[in-house]
Design a protein around this motif. Sequence first.
Motif, PDB file in Angstrom:
ATOM      1  N   MET A 109      15.927   3.440  10.814  1.00  0.00           N
ATOM      2  CA  MET A 109      14.693   3.261  11.559  1.00  0.00           C
ATOM      3  C   MET A 109      13.644   4.290  11.156  1.00  0.00           C
ATOM      4  N   ASP A 110      12.608   3.793  10.481  1.00  0.00           N
ATOM      5  CA  ASP A 110      11.554   4.615   9.885  1.00  0.00           C
ATOM      6  C   ASP A 110      10.786   5.394  10.961  1.00  0.00           C
ATOM      7  N   VAL A 111      10.698   6.715  10.799  1.00  0.00           N
ATOM      8  CA  VAL A 111       9.972   7.608  11.719  1.00  0.00           C
ATOM      9  C   VAL A 111      10.049   7.149  13.166  1.00  0.00           C
ATOM     10  N   ASN A 117       7.144   1.801  13.630  1.00  0.00           N
ATOM     11  CA  ASN A 117       6.138   2.732  14.169  1.00  0.00           C
ATOM     12  C   ASN A 117       4.740   2.201  13.859  1.00  0.00           C
ATOM     13  N   HIS A 118       4.662   1.387  12.814  1.00  0.00           N
ATOM     14  CA  HIS A 118       3.395   0.837  12.346  1.00  0.00           C
ATOM     15  C   HIS A 118       3.659  -0.463  11.580  1.00  0.00           C
ATOM     16  N   THR A 119       2.584  -1.235  11.369  1.00  0.00           N
ATOM     17  CA  THR A 119       2.698  -2.412  10.487  1.00  0.00           C
ATOM     18  C   THR A 119       1.637  -2.262   9.391  1.00  0.00           C
ATOM     19  N   GLY A 125       6.674  15.494  -5.699  1.00  0.00           N
ATOM     20  CA  GLY A 125       6.150  14.125  -5.623  1.00  0.00           C
ATOM     21  C   GLY A 125       7.250  13.100  -5.375  1.00  0.00           C
ATOM     22  N   ARG A 126       6.929  12.075  -4.592  1.00  0.00           N
ATOM     23  CA  ARG A 126       7.934  11.066  -4.248  1.00  0.00           C
ATOM     24  C   ARG A 126       8.266  10.154  -5.444  1.00  0.00           C
ATOM     25  N   ASP A 127       7.371  10.073  -6.438  1.00  0.00           N
ATOM     26  CA  ASP A 127       7.680   9.223  -7.608  1.00  0.00           C
ATOM     27  C   ASP A 127       8.818   9.811  -8.433  1.00  0.00           C
ATOM     28  N   THR A 136      14.036  10.994  11.673  1.00  0.00           N
ATOM     29  CA  THR A 136      13.398  11.758  12.737  1.00  0.00           C
ATOM     30  C   THR A 136      12.896  13.103  12.214  1.00  0.00           C
ATOM     31  N   PRO A 137      11.768  13.132  11.490  1.00  0.00           N
ATOM     32  CA  PRO A 137      11.228  14.423  11.042  1.00  0.00           C
ATOM     33  C   PRO A 137      10.953  15.331  12.236  1.00  0.00           C
ATOM     34  N   GLY A 138      11.127  16.635  12.054  1.00  0.00           N
ATOM     35  CA  GLY A 138      10.775  17.585  13.118  1.00  0.00           C
ATOM     36  C   GLY A 138      11.746  17.571  14.268  1.00  0.00           C
ATOM     37  N   THR A 180      17.929  14.565   9.628  1.00  0.00           N
ATOM     38  CA  THR A 180      17.147  15.782   9.832  1.00  0.00           C
ATOM     39  C   THR A 180      16.376  16.057   8.543  1.00  0.00           C
ATOM     40  N   PHE A 181      15.268  16.807   8.678  1.00  0.00           N
ATOM     41  CA  PHE A 181      14.487  17.195   7.489  1.00  0.00           C
ATOM     42  C   PHE A 181      14.532  18.703   7.274  1.00  0.00           C
ATOM     43  N   GLU A 182      15.196  19.440   8.184  1.00  0.00           N
ATOM     44  CA  GLU A 182      15.109  20.907   8.125  1.00  0.00           C
ATOM     45  C   GLU A 182      15.564  21.448   6.772  1.00  0.00           C
ATOM     46  N   PHE A 204      -0.402  12.105   7.160  1.00  0.00           N
ATOM     47  CA  PHE A 204       0.619  12.524   6.183  1.00  0.00           C
ATOM     48  C   PHE A 204       0.156  12.229   4.760  1.00  0.00           C
ATOM     49  N   PHE A 205      -0.800  11.280   4.661  1.00  0.00           N
ATOM     50  CA  PHE A 205      -1.284  10.879   3.332  1.00  0.00           C
ATOM     51  C   PHE A 205      -2.713  11.350   3.106  1.00  0.00           C
ATOM     52  N   SER A 206      -3.030  12.533   3.638  1.00  0.00           N
ATOM     53  CA  SER A 206      -4.356  13.166   3.493  1.00  0.00           C
ATOM     54  C   SER A 206      -5.418  12.434   4.315  1.00  0.00           C
ATOM     55  N   GLY A 235       3.160  23.521   4.183  1.00  0.00           N
ATOM     56  CA  GLY A 235       3.760  22.176   4.101  1.00  0.00           C
ATOM     57  C   GLY A 235       4.359  21.901   2.739  1.00  0.00           C
ATOM     58  N   LYS A 236       4.720  20.632   2.477  1.00  0.00           N
ATOM     59  CA  LYS A 236       5.557  20.309   1.316  1.00  0.00           C
ATOM     60  C   LYS A 236       4.946  20.714  -0.010  1.00  0.00           C
ATOM     61  N   TRP A 237       3.628  20.697  -0.117  1.00  0.00           N
ATOM     62  CA  TRP A 237       3.005  21.028  -1.418  1.00  0.00           C
ATOM     63  C   TRP A 237       2.818  22.528  -1.597  1.00  0.00           C
ATOM     64  N   ASP A 290       0.858  -1.196   0.000  1.00  0.00           N
ATOM     65  CA  ASP A 290       0.000   0.000   0.000  1.00  0.00           C
ATOM     66  C   ASP A 290       0.890   1.241   0.000  1.00  0.00           C
ATOM     67  N   ASP A 291       2.043   1.118   0.683  1.00  0.00           N
ATOM     68  CA  ASP A 291       3.036   2.203   0.730  1.00  0.00           C
ATOM     69  C   ASP A 291       4.384   1.630   0.309  1.00  0.00           C
ATOM     70  N   ASN A 292       4.366   0.788  -0.719  1.00  0.00           N
ATOM     71  CA  ASN A 292       5.580   0.192  -1.323  1.00  0.00           C
ATOM     72  C   ASN A 292       6.547  -0.369  -0.281  1.00  0.00           C
ATOM     73  N   GLY A 293       6.005  -1.225   0.579  1.00  0.00           N
ATOM     74  CA  GLY A 293       6.866  -1.953   1.513  1.00  0.00           C
ATOM     75  C   GLY A 293       6.991  -1.330   2.880  1.00  0.00           C
ATOM     76  N   TYR A 294       6.549  -0.067   3.024  1.00  0.00           N
ATOM     77  CA  TYR A 294       6.594   0.573   4.360  1.00  0.00           C
ATOM     78  C   TYR A 294       5.351   0.214   5.165  1.00  0.00           C
ATOM     79  N   ASP A 295       4.652  -0.828   4.698  1.00  0.00           N
ATOM     80  CA  ASP A 295       3.494  -1.433   5.373  1.00  0.00           C
ATOM     81  C   ASP A 295       3.762  -2.937   5.446  1.00  0.00           C
TER      82      ASP A 295
HETATM   83  O1  TEU Z   1       8.683   8.757   5.770  1.00  0.00           O
HETATM   84  C1  TEU Z   1       8.363   9.525   6.922  1.00  0.00           C
HETATM   85  C2  TEU Z   1       7.971  10.889   6.613  1.00  0.00           C
HETATM   86  O2  TEU Z   1       8.174  11.808   7.365  1.00  0.00           O
HETATM   87  C3  TEU Z   1       7.230  11.111   5.365  1.00  0.00           C
HETATM   88  O3  TEU Z   1       6.001  11.713   5.712  1.00  0.00           O
HETATM   89  C4  TEU Z   1       8.028  12.039   4.506  1.00  0.00           C
HETATM   90  O4  TEU Z   1       8.325  13.205   5.232  1.00  0.00           O
HETATM   91  C5  TEU Z   1       7.150  12.382   3.344  1.00  0.00           C
HETATM   92  O5  TEU Z   1       6.951  11.156   2.706  1.00  0.00           O
HETATM   93  C6  TEU Z   1       7.829  13.407   2.451  1.00  0.00           C
HETATM   94  O6  TEU Z   1       6.921  13.680   1.422  1.00  0.00           O
HETATM   95  C7  TEU Z   1       8.893   7.380   6.091  1.00  0.00           C
HETATM   96  C8  TEU Z   1       9.306   6.650   4.823  1.00  0.00           C
HETATM   97  O7  TEU Z   1      10.550   7.178   4.377  1.00  0.00           O
HETATM   98  C9  TEU Z   1       8.207   6.866   3.814  1.00  0.00           C
HETATM   99  O8  TEU Z   1       8.562   6.303   2.548  1.00  0.00           O
HETATM  100  C10 TEU Z   1       6.955   6.187   4.336  1.00  0.00           C
HETATM  101  O9  TEU Z   1       5.881   6.458   3.434  1.00  0.00           O
HETATM  102  C11 TEU Z   1       6.590   6.707   5.728  1.00  0.00           C
HETATM  103  O10 TEU Z   1       7.689   6.817   6.611  1.00  0.00           O
HETATM  104  C12 TEU Z   1       5.628   5.721   6.393  1.00  0.00           C
HETATM  105  O11 TEU Z   1       6.333   4.514   6.626  1.00  0.00           O
END
Ligand code: TEU
Length: 528
Positions: free
Chosen positions: A184-186, A101-103, A394-396, A237-239, A261-263, A129-131, A273-275, A58-63
């Motif tokens: 380590m994701d988020v 952080n999630h499965t 866009g992430r693509d 670690t966003p933020g 960092t994401f700063e 984060f995904f609307s 935000g990003k958009w 659903d999120d290309n492997g991050y699920d």
């Molecule tokens: O991304 C975490 C994150 O902060 C995202 O919201 C990122 O800032 C955003 O995608 C930028 O547009 C991690 C992974 O790197 C991402 O691919 C995953 O979708 C997300 O966590 C959930 O696992």
Amino acid sequence: MTEWWKKSTVYQIYPRSFMDSNGDGIGDIPGIIQKLDYLHDLGVDILWLSPVYDSPNDDNGYDIRDYYKIMNEFGTMADFDELLERVHERGMKLVMDLVVNHTSDEHTWFKDHPDFYIWRDQPTNWRSFFSGSTWDFQKERNQYYLHLFSKKQPDLNWENPQLREAVYEMMRWWLDKGVDGFRMDVINMISKVPNIQDAPDGDGSSQFMNGPNVHTYLKEMNKRVLSKYNIVTVGETPGTSPKEARDYIASQNQELNMIFTFEHMDLDQASGGKWDLKPLELIDLKENLEKWQHGLHEEGWNSLYWNNHDQPRIVSRFGDDQNWRVESAKMLATCLHFMQGTPYIYQGEELGMTNVRFDLIEAYKDIETINMYQEKQKAGISHDDIMKKIYAKGRDNARTPMQWSNELNAGFTTGVPWIQVNPNYTNINALEHQDPDSIYQYYKKLIAFRKKMDIVTHGDFTLMHREDEELFVYTRRWNDETLTVYCNFSNQTKSVERPKGAKLIGNYADHNDELALKPYEAVVYYQH
Ligand code: TEU
Ligand code: CA
């Protein structure tokens, strides 16, 4: 003694888009094995794999659906074991992407251990984060479950010691196989405040980023797992500010080695935000990177990156991919690789791969992009205005297939690729990577400098020409050595003082008493 990862350079592989070995249009582990010599020749010594575990994608492997199984599309556990062996026999290391952080909602835990997740009778107003909402109602339980990302990514309840133990057991299983560490994701989102509640304009981040128990959990993870292995760990670690970063990575804190960092990646966005697009001000970038170089110089260690699978491609973002692609790709690499920290190269960055522009939203595959398109369309924003945002952020942009050659589908697959290849593969690909003037060979030199020059590893950082809006100039000093790094972030020729010492890298031909940097040119001088 310098920890081994302080002289390393990491290469991030997004397996789905790296190399397809069996013609199903999806990258896979045997495809990565085929390309190990290409990576070893570059000089990178740590490979970070985005998730390869079983997942409904659903999120290309991050699920993740099963942490102990390789995703069918990517191959088998035997393929993984072979990859690990081939990486190690080349003296390289392999780091896995740990998403805890999630499965996936298809993980057996979601059915068999509901107490591993976060349930409430009533949702808060938090936005995902995904609307949409971060809550979804489950009839069977007559409650809502929390998902900061997609509804198929329920957040784990780290307050539950059984959940934590299940995570630690899984981590040991991979480390006992010989894996060399984790990204380590988020990871700074795993501790939520106890009584989560509505937040101004639905932004709950102050209630789940760098939360009350995050350091307790990471110290426990370090004690129970990480400290027992010679590995490297990097937290996403966003933020997080340099002060908060030090809490995660100061060696005496016994938690992680590095964080992302994401700063600096948020400087070309406005308050929405990003958009909410905003042009980059170079001075903002210079001062932010200076802040992080100083903030972690004595305590901690920087992760140096421009690209990953979530970010648009840097040569299109902060360079000029139309008129000065090769020059600006080399300049951006120079700017980053002479700083203190461990550099991360994302697949294709070493070729100067660019952003992509698909006319139709149907060509896009990323859930974040698709959800955003639908949300903004409902809000009455035009297709063209939404596409401008997607083209920029866009992430693509980072997920189109790796461009190996000018053959069909850039040599990525003999089948139909899961996402279209960037049409510019005909002139941007790895065919010429042995060419002495290629971006790949330039990266190879930068990686080699880090290995052999202690000043790159240990030197201090001083920003020069602070007010210049087009030049990024800084020095590194270590004992009686000085490096001066000049980067022209503009399409104009820029003159500065004649540096002292000898030219270390850069095409610049020495003139008389001044340095005239051509558009997007970089040059580094060394003196001692
Ligand atoms: O991304 C975490 C994150 O902060 C995202 O919201 C990122 O800032 C955003 O995608 C930028 O547009 C991690 C992974 O790197 C991402 O691919 C995953 O979708 C997300 O966590 C959930 O696992
Ligand atoms: Ca395949």
